[in-house]
Design a protein around this motif. Structure first.
Motif, mmCIF file in Angstrom:
data_model
loop_
_atom_site.group_PDB
_atom_site.id
_atom_site.type_symbol
_atom_site.label_atom_id
_atom_site.label_comp_id
_atom_site.label_asym_id
_atom_site.label_seq_id
_atom_site.Cartn_x
_atom_site.Cartn_y
_atom_site.Cartn_z
ATOM 1 N N ASP A 25 0.820 -1.205 0.000
ATOM 2 C CA ASP A 25 0.000 0.000 0.000
ATOM 3 C C ASP A 25 0.859 1.263 0.000
ATOM 4 O O ASP A 25 0.498 2.262 -0.613
ATOM 5 C CB ASP A 25 -1.004 0.009 1.163
ATOM 6 N N TYR A 66 0.302 3.324 -3.345
ATOM 7 C CA TYR A 66 -0.560 4.497 -3.190
ATOM 8 C C TYR A 66 0.206 5.713 -2.664
ATOM 9 O O TYR A 66 -0.257 6.837 -2.775
ATOM 10 C CB TYR A 66 -1.725 4.176 -2.243
ATOM 11 N N GLY A 67 1.376 5.481 -2.049
ATOM 12 C CA GLY A 67 2.176 6.579 -1.528
ATOM 13 C C GLY A 67 3.235 6.990 -2.540
ATOM 14 O O GLY A 67 2.984 7.798 -3.430
ATOM 15 N N GLY A 85 2.040 6.828 -6.171
ATOM 16 C CA GLY A 85 0.666 7.270 -6.430
ATOM 17 C C GLY A 85 0.436 7.779 -7.840
ATOM 18 O O GLY A 85 -0.570 7.450 -8.478
ATOM 19 N N SER A 105 0.517 4.221 6.652
ATOM 20 C CA SER A 105 0.552 4.152 5.184
ATOM 21 C C SER A 105 -0.632 4.972 4.663
ATOM 22 O O SER A 105 -1.453 5.444 5.442
ATOM 23 C CB SER A 105 0.435 2.689 4.738
ATOM 24 N N PRO A 106 -0.738 5.137 3.346
ATOM 25 C CA PRO A 106 -1.866 5.917 2.813
ATOM 26 C C PRO A 106 -3.222 5.310 3.160
ATOM 27 O O PRO A 106 -4.236 6.008 3.111
ATOM 28 C CB PRO A 106 -1.629 5.885 1.301
ATOM 29 N N THR A 107 -3.275 4.016 3.511
ATOM 30 C CA THR A 107 -4.570 3.409 3.835
ATOM 31 C C THR A 107 -4.749 3.172 5.339
ATOM 32 O O THR A 107 -5.738 2.574 5.751
ATOM 33 C CB THR A 107 -4.753 2.064 3.078
ATOM 34 N N THR A 162 -4.570 11.711 9.235
ATOM 35 C CA THR A 162 -4.761 11.844 7.787
ATOM 36 C C THR A 162 -5.850 10.882 7.309
ATOM 37 O O THR A 162 -5.851 9.715 7.689
ATOM 38 C CB THR A 162 -3.435 11.538 7.068
ATOM 39 N N LEU A 166 -6.863 6.726 2.253
ATOM 40 C CA LEU A 166 -7.225 6.678 0.836
ATOM 41 C C LEU A 166 -8.146 5.482 0.602
ATOM 42 O O LEU A 166 -7.950 4.425 1.198
ATOM 43 C CB LEU A 166 -5.934 6.490 0.037
#
Lengths: 283, 556
Positions: A90, A94-95, A98, A129-131, A147, A150
């Motif tokens: 992830d 996605y990071g 992305g 992580s982004p998720t 944050t 995503l």
């Protein structure tokens, strides 16, 4: 069916890691599809997921963090006889990567992308992580992650992906079935695979996912984009797994004039007459 | 040799007018060199093209003008001081400037009479060609390359009207060689890549490299090359590496800012031993710098770009002949040594056009990825230790063996390792490729007096200006001048440099940067010091006259 089997090797993953099932399912999927290991290319960037090519007998390209997709699609452009499979995490996808995720959905090269999504950074030992869910406390997110996570499913559908799947490493047979569909799909196919990280994610555990996931059945129509968006938003008490969205779109190879000829790019012969003509266009 | 400036506002078709004139003179047997000067915007601003026509090779501009063709009064105000006493100013008869060199023609009124204000350019062109004693015998052929069929006749008419307005004043001096081609440095570079069997090009648009992308895109279908505009420069280089790994010879191009983004992947090419050519068409930096102007300030950057140590080669392009042959050679060297080869060009070379002998494909040798013989199943070591450091590179899917690439340190098979001994041997294996490469480096070109007092050193596109400066300086006094002009620049070829340096009384580096990067490299690699520097970093290319002037004032 290929005579040659895919061999797996001893790994460096933590006992209990979701990656073991992902590796097993992938091996089974490839063998059931009759793939020849010499014609499979495993591409990865950096991360725990990205170690996977090290552990299965196939061609392997382990490049840079976040950059697996550009290398993978170009390898497929160079030789469309290769079955190109990307395994990335992830963070990697996605990071760091992305932008490549977004634009390779649009580019639609016929490769398969398995995102090992454990909602945490494993290789670097447990940062968000982004998720990652809001509130998770890590050594960096010391006051809890603030944050917004995503939603990769929504992002992929919105960007125009032709195959958007979700699976859970704890449901091996289902995972294998989804993997086979993704590999056979003609176009960019991504499967976000939920998996526990036993070392660093104490929230999204095996039990957490196991209680929440449910398999989409034949009453679900994956060609309905709005319905797919709604399913993609379901990520709380219930999490649907299966093919959320599926749409046949012309691939990069079908759209590209050079590749339409069907001759793999790397086998095109050199024609001095063409080059000489181009030179003399400047006369 | 005649130097003509064609100036006006953006959007007035200065570029097209200049391009047609260049083709015209080339077809008449002249050597032509032209460089555009334009602002970073699409309309407005002052734009001009410097056109040089000669009976011999010419690779540089001059601001000592023999003629000005002005399409606005600003051109007259800005450039009249550069016009030689016996030069001419061709302009519209409504311009108020009083000068006995003025040749006033009523091109604006006449173009309106012909029904299109844009014909003014054609009328001026007709007049200019007449001044040079050129008739319009091959005008039709030339015009058709630039103008749509239905407009050729009306433009011919405008050309003819222009011819009627003036008398010839120059006796034609072109050669009989009318077969030359004329193209820009970027086009020549792209053609060289095509000629070497390029199969994949990926790039993100960035001035002044974009015309490489555009030319390859326009010819990709015919030449069998996939040309892909990537989402960013990082994607562009990683795509090129992926394509090359899978057997398609690949290149990516950019300018300095884009090269910054590519740096990590440059190391991947070095570490995983994947052939790659990266083009840097330099412009002034840092960061955005001067996007449409020229500089040679990325040399030390590209030599050391990326963390860690790995073998690489850097080739600087000196002129429009180099641009073709050296790009083809770069692809071949990348393939044979399995290393990244960096081509350094710059805005001056990339955007300027020059007439050259048509390129000869028989002078190009290229190894192709599928040329390597297969190895028995299970016996293949992708990174086998060898004497020259080069291991057999098979292509995945084209062999009954597994092909690997890894950014991690790896063993001979390609499996990742932390073993200290393997690490050392692998580093030695990779770095030893540089030693083999040194044996096929091309020495710099030497021009000037055989045993010179003053040795000039330069690299890349200052080739033309330095040659001109040496020639001017050697005509003057007893002091003898020579110059070494580097193309291969890293690893640095040293034989000729050491030989000439031991004879010369002084060494002067001429560079288009602020710190003298070639001088630094020479001192670092050989201990030889350049005593004086002629440096320029205002974004405008130094001319031969300027070099000669500065050497007279600052050195001798």
């Amino acid at each position: 069916m290929s005579e040659k089997k895919f061999e797996t090797r001893e790994t460096a993953w933590c006992p209990g890691c979701g990656n073991f099932n992902i590796l097993d399912s992938l091996k089974t999927a490839l063998e059931e599809l009759g793939k020849d290991p010499y014609e499979v290319l495993m591409v990865a960037g950096i991360g725990q997921a990205a170690k996977l090519p090290q552990y299965i007998s196939a061609n392997q390209f382990c490049g840079l963090h976040g950059r697996a997709l550009p290398a993978a699609v170009a390898a497929k452009i160079a030789n469309d006889r290769l079955t190109v499979i990307v395994n990335s995490g992830d963070g990697d996808t996605y990071g760091e990567g992305g932008n490549h995720f977004l634009h390779n959905i649009r580019r639609n090269v016929n490769i398969t992308h398995f995102v090992h999504d454990n909602q945490i950074y494993g290789l670097t030992k447990g940062q968000a992580s982004p998720t990652s869910v809001k509130g998770i406390v890590t050594e960096v997110q010391v006051n809890g992650n603030t944050t917004t996570p995503l939603n990769p499913m929504m992002l992929a559908i919105a960007a125009g992906a032709g195959f958007v799947g979700r699976a859970f490493s704890g449901r091996k047979e289902h995972l294998t079935a989804i993997m086979k569909q993704a590999i056979e799909f003609d176009g960019y196919a991504m499967v976000d695979i939920l998996q526990p990280c036993v070392s660093f994610n104490k929230i999204n555990t095996f039990a957490y996912y196991n209680q929440r996931v449910y398999e989409l059945d034949e009453t679900y129509d994956p060609s309905n984009k709005l319905a797919a968006m709604e399913k993609a938003m379901e990520f709380d008490e219930k999490i649907p797994i299966g093919v959320l969205y599926r749409e046949d779109r012309p691939t990069f190879h079908k759209n590209n004039v050079v590749l339409q000829s069907g001759i793999p790019l790397l086998e095109r012969t050199y024609d001095p007459a063409v080059v000489n003509r181009l030179i003399h266009e400047f006369a | 040799m005649y130097n003509i400036l064609i100036g006006g506002a953006a959007g007035q078709g200065i570029e097209t007018t200049a391009a047609i004139l260049q083709k015209f003179f080339t077809n008449s047997g002249y050597h032509v060199f032209a460089v555009r000067d334009f602002m970073s915007r699409v309309r407005g601003g002052h734009n001009f093209t410097l056109l040089r026509i000669s009976k011999d090779n010419v690779y540089s501009h001059s601001l000592k003008l023999d003629g000005i063709v002005a399409f606005n009064e600003e051109t007259v105000q800005l450039h009249l001081p550069e016009l030689k006493p016996d030069g001419f100013l061709l302009c519209d008869s409504t311009y108020t400037v009083e000068d006995n060199r003025k040749i006033a023609i009523n091109m604006v009124a006449l173009s309106k009479e012909l029904g299109n204000p844009r014909f003014a350019g054609m009328i001026a062109m007709g007049a200019l060609l007449k001044l040079f004693g050129e008739d319009l015998s091959h005008a039709d052929k030339v015009l058709r390359q630039f103008i749509k069929e239905q407009f050729v006749e009306s433009n011919m008419l405008a050309l003819n009207r222009g011819q009627e307005l003036v008398e010839s004043r120059i006796v034609p001096f072109g050669s009989k060689d009318k077969d030359k081609i004329i193209l820009s440095g970027n086009q020549a570079l792209a053609l060289g890549a095509i000629a070497a069997g390029l199969r994949f090009y990926s790039a993100y648009p960035m001035s002044p490299s974009t015309t490489i992308l555009e030319y390859l895109a326009s010819k990709g279908d015919a030449a069998g090359i996939v040309v892909e505009q990537a989402e960013d420069e990082i994607a562009a280089i990683n795509m090129a590496i992926g394509a090359s790994f899978a057997g398609a010879p690949a290149m990516t191009g950019t300018s300095g800012g884009g090269f910054c983004l590519k740096v990590e992947a440059l190391g991947l090419s070095g570490m995983a031993e994947i052939p790659l050519v990266v083009v840097d068409v330099q412009r002034p930096g840092p960061v955005t710098g001067l996007p449409t102007r020229t500089e040679q300030s990325d040399l030390k950057f590209v030599i050391s770009a990326s963390q860690g140590e790995f073998p690489r080669m850097v080739i600087a392009l000196r002129n429009h002949t180099d641009a073709f042959y050296q790009t083809a050679r770069a692809l071949d060297i990348a393939e044979r040594y399995q290393i990244p080869v960096i081509i350094l060009s710059d805005q001056y070379l990339g955007d300027s056009t020059a007439s050259v002998e048509p390129y000869d494909l028989s002078k190009i040798k290229v190894m192709r990825p599928l040329d390597v013989e297969d190895v028995a199943e299970g016996e293949y070591l992708r990174f086998r230790y060898t004497e020259n450091g080069i291991s057999p590179r098979l292509i995945p899917g084209k062999t009954k063996n597994f092909v690997t690439a890894d950014s991690d340190e790896h063993d001979e098979f390609g499996r990742i390792t932390e073993d200290a001994e393997v690490r050392t041997r692998m580093m030695d294996k990779r770095m030893s490729k540089l030693e083999s490469l040194k044996l096929e480096l091309q020495e710099p070109e030497y021009v000037g007096a055989e045993d010179c007092d003053t040795l000039i050193v330069g690299w890349g596109s200052t080739y033309g200006p330095i040659i001109e400066a040496v020639s001017l300086l050697n005509q003057e006094g007893s002091e003898k001048f020579g110059a070494l002009l580097f193309g291969d620049i890293y690893p640095l070829p040293q034989r000729l440099l050491k030989e000439k340096a031991s004879i010369a009384k002084r060494i002067v580096n001429v560079e288009q940067n602020a710190t003298g990067q070639l001088a630094d490299l020479i001192r670092e690699q050989t201990g030889i010091r350049c005593w004086e520097s002629i440096l320029k970093y205002d974004g405008r290319q130094i001319s031969g006259e300027e070099i000669a002037d500065r050497i007279r004032r600052e050195v001798v």
